[in-house]
Scaffold this active site. Structure first.
Site, short mmCIF file in Angstrom:
data_model
loop_
_atom_site.label_atom_id
_atom_site.label_comp_id
_atom_site.label_asym_id
_atom_site.label_seq_id
_atom_site.Cartn_x
_atom_site.Cartn_y
_atom_site.Cartn_z
N LYS A 169 0.81 -1.23 0.00
CA LYS A 169 0.00 0.00 0.00
C LYS A 169 0.85 1.28 0.00
O LYS A 169 0.42 2.30 -0.54
CB LYS A 169 -0.93 0.00 1.22
CG LYS A 169 -1.95 -1.14 1.23
CD LYS A 169 -3.09 -0.92 0.27
CE LYS A 169 -4.11 -2.06 0.31
NZ LYS A 169 -5.13 -1.95 -0.73
N GLU A 216 -9.83 5.69 3.31
CA GLU A 216 -10.64 4.59 3.83
C GLU A 216 -9.68 3.45 4.10
O GLU A 216 -8.61 3.38 3.51
CB GLU A 216 -11.66 4.17 2.78
CG GLU A 216 -11.15 3.17 1.70
CD GLU A 216 -10.07 3.72 0.80
OE1 GLU A 216 -9.92 4.96 0.74
OE2 GLU A 216 -9.35 2.92 0.16
N SER A 273 1.68 -9.64 -0.94
CA SER A 273 1.36 -8.21 -0.84
C SER A 273 1.59 -7.62 0.54
O SER A 273 1.78 -6.41 0.68
CB SER A 273 -0.09 -7.98 -1.27
OG SER A 273 -0.96 -8.79 -0.50
C1 LIG Z 1 -1.63 -7.03 2.49
C2 LIG Z 1 -2.79 -6.67 1.63
N1 LIG Z 1 -2.93 -7.29 0.44
C3 LIG Z 1 -3.96 -7.02 -0.36
C4 LIG Z 1 -4.94 -6.11 0.00
C5 LIG Z 1 -6.09 -5.90 -0.94
O1 LIG Z 1 -5.99 -4.72 -1.66
P1 LIG Z 1 -5.67 -4.72 -3.21
O2 LIG Z 1 -6.57 -5.72 -3.85
O3 LIG Z 1 -5.96 -3.34 -3.62
O4 LIG Z 1 -4.25 -5.07 -3.38
C6 LIG Z 1 -4.83 -5.45 1.22
C7 LIG Z 1 -5.86 -4.45 1.62
O5 LIG Z 1 -6.00 -4.05 2.72
C8 LIG Z 1 -3.73 -5.74 2.06
O6 LIG Z 1 -3.59 -5.14 3.25
#
Ligand SMILES: Cc1ncc(COP(=O)(O)O)c(C=O)c1O
Lengths: 400, 279
Positions: A87, A109, A376
């Site tokens: 993020k 948000e 992620s």
């Molecule tokens: C570690 C992590 N991965 C994925 C996401 C999902 O978001 P996005 O689909 O935008 O990557 C989040 C959202 O809070 C997250 O904290």
């Protein structure tokens, strides 16, 4: 990939109150100029290197891969970024844009709290006021992140209307933005919302795929057979997919929250259980009933618990360039446990959906396959949920 | 035109191209006063009572009724209307009910505009929604989250069914945006009095007067002002410079707290207010 009006095929656009249009036009103009301004590019690059810790590494995970049909599995380690997830890539970009636009206040948000923490972090770093909207259900299940945001000086507002989760936090952030648009930039946390957010947020995350593609080529000497990512709004997925869009041999596979299973109706799998619609400013796929009322989503993972999805994913889905599959809570938590035990990496529960996907796709493709997985985020924020899920602590040890 | 024989407006042969709402606004203009536009959502506190309340509002002096369809994600609404529409949805209010409400208002001799978030129209199908609204005797749609730039399908459907389309302008609107928005409007233009969402406010600031003035520079379509008006004095104030005064939250609150009698009493006050605006 998009028209000047922010369309990805039939998807995207600007379904918002007229009051916000001037701000969106200003944002679009400023981000287009910034994207080719050496000063902006240099400043963002410096923050990536000296603050976030980019480039993030890749890690091959052979012991985990034994559970993936023996395919080679490589993780892109966005979990190692400062603040613990991908993020921050988007947030630093938008916070710099906010400064360029002369805005002194940012709002955001957040679902899992990762985007809120990243925004609070960037606000502290750049001296901006910060308010984060978070559904009251999520402030409870991600309480540690609420404390983190407050430590960083942000005001956290628990949203108690509607389903009290991420979608209601977005509604509340949009209401704040309409009322305070002169002073305030809305740091939207994923590739959803009105144009230019989906395109801009993707561009700030594109670095994930740019780095990973070069790193995999360097390590293995060839492109992966598939790139896998979890899809909430879809920002880490768009970030890692985008550099591979024109590599025809590379399959792009997104994993949505299957919750209790598609047939249960309790999930967040927009491409399995949703239909075309408009939510939060964009034409896309939405979980909705026959009247067009949004249906509440369900997932063990707060970050994937959202009834809509980025419009570019809707376009990739309909054109067939990317595939989207649901992963149940049980499957995600099993992958979570496995990565901890086999590799000594505690993943975010969101990312664990992509890991569970790798277990399936690896078995389908066999031992010759090479999979690149977007890790992620890290699971520190999820330790409480995991401890309860697996019954790791008894009452005497402090778990409620 | 889809006027029913029951509507007194149907008898007006002077302006066959005008919707009932447009005719009401023209009549008010001829009287030298602003129109009173009252908002209520269908289904609060129940479908039956909400429709009864809309008809009562006509009797109490509202010129136009803005009929809201409850939506799960009402991002232009403040807490008061949010709570009412959430309750309506919990009570089982459906999109179909709006056409029953519109029919009842038309039969009572007033003009009805439907206020709806766009996904509800998309889901039904834009053409089908327009056909159903026209068949029920409705004047048109007020679309808080649809801008003309995204409204191609609706522009065509509203033309096909003779419906008005009311887009919003706001204090933030640039001259270019005012031209785009008003150029697509028919019936009236909805001018947001402040930057913000629905709700009652102590004062309706000078921003409202300013946005009306700037809107009039680019269009002859009547301009109605909404957001924040709740009292007779405010109604009179806004009636001094606008073609219509839109009141929502205050009427919803009156209905919620004191039932139809309280809502009617407030409507009478507001109706007096719009008549005091231009002495
Ligand atoms: C570690 C992590 N991965 C994925 C996401 C999902 O978001 P996005 O689909 O935008 O990557 C989040 C959202 O809070 C997250 O904290």
């Amino acid at each position: 990939m998009t028209t000047p009006h922010g369309r990805f095929g039939d998807f995207g656009g600007r379904y918002v109150p007229e009051a916000l249009i001037p701000a969106l036009e200003q944002l679009d103009e400023v981000r287009r100029k910034a994207a080719v301004d050496p000063e902006f590019i240099g400043e963002l690059d410096r923050l990536h290197r000296t603050y976030t810790g980019r480039p993030s590494i890749i890690t091959e995970v052979p012991r985990f891969a034994e559970h993936c049909g023996g395919a080679r599995v490589i993780l892109k380690r966005e979990d190692l970024n400062h603040t613990g997830s991908h993020k921050i890539n988007n947030v630093l970009g938008q916070a710099l844009l906010a400064k360029r636009m002369g805005k002194s206040r940012v709002i955001a948000e957040t679902g899992a709290g990762q985007h809120g923490v990243a925004t609070a972090t960037a606000a502290a770093l750049l001296g901006l006021d910060c308010v984060v909207y978070m559904g009251a259900v999520d402030t409870k299940r991600q309480a540690l992140n609420v404390a983190r945001m407050r430590l960083l000086g942000a005001e956290v507002v628990a949203v108690t209307n509607g389903s009290q989760t991420l979608k209601d936090a977005v509604n509340e952030a949009l209401r704040d933005w309409v009322a305070n648009v002169d002073s305030t930039h809305y740091v939207l946390g994923t590739v959803t919302g009105p144009h230019p957010f989906p395109e801009m947020v993707r561009d700030f995350h594109r670095i994930i795929g740019v780095e990973a593609r070069a790193q995999v080529l360097d390590l293995v000497g060839r492109l992966p057979d598939a790139v896998l990512a979890c899809v909430g709004g879809g920002s880490n997925a768009m970030g890692i997919f985008h550099r591979f869009l024109f590599d025809d041999s590379v399959r792009l596979i997104g994993f949505e929250a299957g919750g209790d299973g598609i047939e249960s109706g309790r999930h967040a799998a927009r491409f399995s259980g949703g239909t075309r619609g408009v939510l939060h400013g964009a034409a896309t796929y939405v979980l909705q009933d026959d009247d067009g009322q949004t249906i509440e989503s369900h997932s063990v993972s707060a970050g994937l618990d959202y009834p809509s999805v980025g419009p570019e994913h809707a376009h990739l889905f309909e054109t067939g360039r990317a595939e989207y599959r649901p992963i149940t809570d049980d499957e995600a938590m099993e992958a979570f446990r496995l990565l901890c035990r086999t590799e000594g990496i505690i993943p975010a529960i969101e990312s664990s959906h992509a890991l569970a996907g790798a277990m399936k796709v690896g078995r389908e493709l066999g031992p010759d396959a090479l999979l690149l997985v977007s890790l992620s985020g890290r699971g520190d924020k999820d330790v409480h949920t995991a401890a309860r899920w697996f019954g790791l602590l008894d009452d005497a040890e402090g778990m409620p | 035109m889809n006027l029913t024989p029951a509507s007194p407006l149907a008898a007006n042969p002077a302006s066959p191209a005008l919707s009932p709402g447009a005719q009401v606004l023209a009549a008010c203009r001829a009287e030298g006063r602003a129109a009173l536009v009252g908002y209520l959502p269908v289904g609060f506190p129940s479908v039956e009572v909400s429709i009864e309340a809309m008809v009562a509002m006509v009797r109490a002096g509202a010129d136009i009724i803005e009929v809201g369809i409850p939506y799960s994600d009402p991002l232009m609404d403040g807490p008061l209307i949010q709570r009412a529409t959430e309750a309506a949805l919990e009570g089982g209010s459906r999109v179909d009910d709006v056409f029953t409400a519109v029919r009842a208002i038309a039969d009572a001799g007033a003009a009805a505009y439907v206020m709806t978030y766009w996904n509800l129209v998309l889901k039904r199908g834009v053409a089908r929604f327009a056909a159903d609204l026209a068949a029920a005797g409705g004047s048109g749609l007020i679309t808080p989250d649809l801008i003309p730039d995204e409204a191609g399908e609706w522009l065509a459907a509203s033309d096909a069914h003779g419906l008005d389309r009311v887009f919003l302008v706001a204090p933030s609107s640039t001259p270019e945006r005012l031209t785009v928005a008003t150029g697509a409007c028919r019936g009236f233009v909805y001018a947001a009095s402040t930057m913000g969402v629905t709700g009652t406010r102590e004062t309706v600031g000078s921003a409202a007067q300013d946005v009306v003035r700037r809107t009039r520079e680019v269009t002859d379509v009547p301009v109605c002002v909404g957001l924040g008006v709740s009292t007779r004095a405010q109604a009179a104030d806004v009636a001094g410079f606008a073609d219509g005064v839109i009141v929502g939250s205050a009427l919803v609150r009156a209905l919620g707290e004191g039932g139809i009698p309280a809502m009617e009493a407030l409507t009478r006050e507001l109706a007096a207010g719009v008549r005091e605006g231009r002495p």
